[in-house]
Design a protein around this motif. Structure first.
Motif, short mmCIF file in Angstrom:
data_model
loop_
_atom_site.label_atom_id
_atom_site.label_comp_id
_atom_site.label_asym_id
_atom_site.label_seq_id
_atom_site.Cartn_x
_atom_site.Cartn_y
_atom_site.Cartn_z
N THR A 6 0.65 -1.38 0.13
CA THR A 6 0.00 0.03 -0.18
C THR A 6 0.95 1.28 -0.11
OG1 THR A 6 -0.13 0.03 2.48
CG2 THR A 6 -1.80 -1.01 1.19
N GLY A 7 2.20 1.27 0.19
CA GLY A 7 2.96 2.19 0.36
C GLY A 7 3.17 3.20 -1.00
N LEU A 8 3.76 4.18 -0.96
CA LEU A 8 4.37 5.04 -2.05
C LEU A 8 5.42 4.41 -2.39
CD1 LEU A 8 3.95 8.70 -0.63
CD2 LEU A 8 2.47 7.75 -2.35
N LYS A 9 5.67 4.43 -3.68
CA LYS A 9 6.88 3.51 -4.29
C LYS A 9 8.04 4.43 -4.78
CE LYS A 9 3.87 -0.03 -6.36
NZ LYS A 9 2.47 0.40 -5.76
N LEU A 10 9.22 3.87 -4.15
CA LEU A 10 10.68 4.55 -4.47
C LEU A 10 11.46 3.77 -4.95
CD1 LEU A 10 11.91 7.90 -2.95
CD2 LEU A 10 13.43 5.70 -2.91
N CYS A 11 12.14 4.21 -5.97
CA CYS A 11 13.23 3.31 -6.50
C CYS A 11 14.58 3.83 -6.26
CB CYS A 11 13.07 2.91 -8.11
SG CYS A 11 11.76 1.86 -8.24
N VAL A 12 15.63 3.06 -6.04
CA VAL A 12 16.95 3.85 -6.12
C VAL A 12 17.70 2.99 -7.34
CG1 VAL A 12 19.44 4.11 -4.95
CG2 VAL A 12 17.16 4.12 -3.62
N ARG A 63 4.65 6.09 8.17
CA ARG A 63 4.25 5.61 6.75
C ARG A 63 5.22 5.37 5.64
NH1 ARG A 63 -0.12 9.79 4.78
NH2 ARG A 63 1.31 11.12 5.22
N PRO A 64 5.73 4.33 6.06
CA PRO A 64 7.14 3.78 5.02
C PRO A 64 6.71 3.68 3.62
CG PRO A 64 6.50 1.97 6.50
CD PRO A 64 5.46 3.04 6.82
N PHE A 65 7.65 3.99 2.92
CA PHE A 65 7.63 3.61 1.45
C PHE A 65 7.87 2.36 1.05
CE2 PHE A 65 7.82 8.24 1.18
CZ PHE A 65 7.53 8.65 -0.24
N HIS A 66 7.29 1.95 -0.20
CA HIS A 66 7.75 0.66 -0.70
C HIS A 66 8.99 0.87 -1.54
CE1 HIS A 66 6.68 -3.06 -3.41
NE2 HIS A 66 7.78 -3.04 -2.87
N LEU A 67 10.17 0.29 -0.90
CA LEU A 67 11.66 0.62 -1.47
C LEU A 67 11.88 -0.43 -2.55
CD1 LEU A 67 13.44 2.03 1.44
CD2 LEU A 67 12.17 3.21 -0.12
N PHE A 68 12.53 0.03 -3.68
CA PHE A 68 13.36 -0.87 -4.67
C PHE A 68 14.65 -0.41 -4.76
CE2 PHE A 68 8.89 -0.56 -5.62
CZ PHE A 68 8.47 -1.85 -6.01
N LEU A 69 15.59 -1.34 -4.93
CA LEU A 69 16.90 -1.40 -5.18
C LEU A 69 16.84 -1.93 -6.78
CD1 LEU A 69 19.21 -1.72 -2.22
CD2 LEU A 69 17.96 0.25 -2.76
N THR A 70 17.11 -1.02 -7.79
CA THR A 70 17.31 -1.59 -8.93
C THR A 70 18.51 -1.48 -9.82
OG1 THR A 70 16.59 0.49 -10.05
CG2 THR A 70 14.78 -0.94 -9.63
N VAL A 109 5.71 6.82 -9.40
CA VAL A 109 7.00 5.80 -8.94
C VAL A 109 7.99 6.94 -8.68
CG1 VAL A 109 8.52 3.75 -8.93
CG2 VAL A 109 6.25 3.84 -9.71
N TYR A 110 8.70 7.18 -7.69
CA TYR A 110 9.73 8.24 -7.77
C TYR A 110 11.28 7.50 -7.98
CZ TYR A 110 6.03 11.39 -6.84
OH TYR A 110 4.77 12.15 -7.15
N ILE A 111 12.02 8.15 -8.70
CA ILE A 111 13.16 7.43 -8.83
C ILE A 111 14.53 8.49 -8.41
CG2 ILE A 111 15.02 6.34 -10.38
CD1 ILE A 111 12.34 5.16 -10.39
N LEU A 112 15.35 7.72 -7.49
CA LEU A 112 16.43 8.61 -7.15
C LEU A 112 17.62 7.97 -7.66
CD1 LEU A 112 15.98 8.89 -3.07
CD2 LEU A 112 15.32 10.67 -4.69
N GLY A 113 18.54 8.72 -8.18
CA GLY A 113 19.95 8.20 -8.82
C GLY A 113 20.82 7.81 -7.84
N GLY A 114 21.26 6.49 -7.73
CA GLY A 114 22.19 5.95 -6.72
C GLY A 114 23.35 6.39 -7.34
N LEU A 115 23.89 7.72 -6.75
CA LEU A 115 25.30 8.05 -7.64
C LEU A 115 26.08 8.95 -6.27
CD1 LEU A 115 27.19 8.46 -10.01
CD2 LEU A 115 25.77 10.70 -10.47
N ILE A 162 15.09 -6.09 -3.91
CA ILE A 162 16.39 -6.06 -4.58
C ILE A 162 16.36 -6.61 -5.85
CG2 ILE A 162 18.86 -6.25 -4.18
CD1 ILE A 162 18.28 -6.12 -1.30
N THR A 163 16.46 -5.90 -6.78
CA THR A 163 16.52 -6.81 -8.23
C THR A 163 17.70 -6.11 -9.14
OG1 THR A 163 15.13 -6.93 -10.14
CG2 THR A 163 14.66 -5.06 -9.01
N GLU A 164 17.79 -7.01 -10.10
CA GLU A 164 19.02 -6.65 -11.16
C GLU A 164 18.38 -6.02 -12.29
OE1 GLU A 164 21.23 -9.93 -12.54
OE2 GLU A 164 21.95 -10.60 -10.49
N GLU A 165 16.76 -5.87 -12.11
CA GLU A 165 16.10 -5.20 -13.28
C GLU A 165 16.12 -4.03 -13.34
OE1 GLU A 165 12.50 -7.99 -14.67
OE2 GLU A 165 12.59 -7.55 -12.67
N SER A 166 15.76 -3.05 -14.50
CA SER A 166 15.75 -1.61 -14.47
C SER A 166 14.36 -1.38 -13.88
CB SER A 166 16.07 -1.09 -15.89
OG SER A 166 15.35 0.20 -16.03
#
Length: 290
Positions: free
Chosen positions: A87-93, A125-132, A191-197, A158-162
């Protein structure tokens, strides 16, 4: 010979007095040091008692309402994070840019991921986190295992996918300081993306170029709208933030609905910006006539 003996006695007497003065100085310094040490111990004890009292007041601890045990708190946190995955907001790194980073930068990014996850664990209210784009044979993956205790047990995907393998491009907003569009609100359908850099060489527009490569929308935090430059000796001003700092600002905004509160709380003071006063008015920008 008698005169000689008298002179020796006087010299010995002077030496004795000097030793006595030296001993008194040493004792005085020692007593002063002991007093300081005792004062520090007393302060630490008082501070410990004050923190304990504050915790009890915040948790409402009493005989009828005892404080939660660590095991119960851990279970509640895990349950909240698991619920956020549905149910959480989605955020990818987006971790596709790590190949161009040095080992030191990789280590710093690993620490930022740990702090980001820690902030999400504490969130109401935590986010649903993705490490792509995180490969198991990558330097970053190995560094996360080495530096971050329990990394494999993090409640996140945690995934190897984009990110585009997981979500339609139209639903994605890439957060980058070089975007023209300002982020005014957080849309639960996006879905919000943060550049892991981590880039110590300060190359410009890397995350923005990555967003354009993906052909997705971009946005930047409303720093210019709610903050102003602050004078500092080095005349240094920067809007470049670590991913955990951006996340802290986002999650605080989602909790409070206030960019002012979020930026005031989490924007690093050393970046040379402060929240604008309430009576601050920006000059109107007029169109240039040709």
């Amino acid at each position: 010979m008698d005169l000689f003996h008298i002179e020796v006695d006087e010299a010995e007497d002077q030496t004795g007095r000097g030793d006595a003065r030296c001993s008194r100085n040493v004792l005085r310094k020692q007593r002063h040091w002991e007093k300081q040490l005792a004062a520090k111990k007393r302060k630490r004890k008082e501070e410990k008692q004050r923190r304990k009292l504050n915790r009890e007041q915040e948790s409402g601890a009493s005989m009828d309402n005892p404080p939660l045990t660590k095991r119960v708190i851990k279970a509640i946190t895990k349950e909240r994070l698991a619920e956020a995955q549905s149910t959480g907001l989605k955020l990818c790194v987006d971790l596709s840019m790590t190949d161009c980073m040095s080992d030191k930068e990789i280590s710093r990014l690993s620490g930022q991921l740990r702090r980001l996850y820690g902030s999400n664990r504490k969130a109401t209210r935590p986010f649903h986190l993705f490490l792509t784009d995180l490969r198991e044979d990558s330097r970053l993956y190995r560094e996360c295992l080495r530096m971050n205790d329990g990394f494999l047990n993090y409640v996140m995907d945690i995934t190897e996918e984009s990110c585009l393998d997981l979500f339609p491009p139209g639903n994605v907003i890439y957060l980058t300081p070089d975007a023209e569009q300002v982020l005014e609100r957080v849309d639960p359908d996006k879905v919000y993306i943060l550049g892991g850099l981590v880039d110590e060489s300060i190359q410009k527009k890397i995350s923005y170029s990555r967003a354009k490569e993906l052909s997705v929308d971009t946005a930047r935090l409303p720093i210019d709208k709610y903050m102003v430059k602050k004078n500092n000796p080095k005349n240094f001003h920067s809007k470049i933030l670590a991913i955990n700092q951006v996340f802290d600002i986002l999650i605080t905004f989602c909790d409070t609905g206030s960019w002012t509160k979020a930026l005031e709380t989490w924007f690093p003071q050393g970046k040379g910006y402060v929240v604008a006063p309430d009576d601050f008015h920006r000059p109107l920008v007029t169109a240039t006539q040709t």
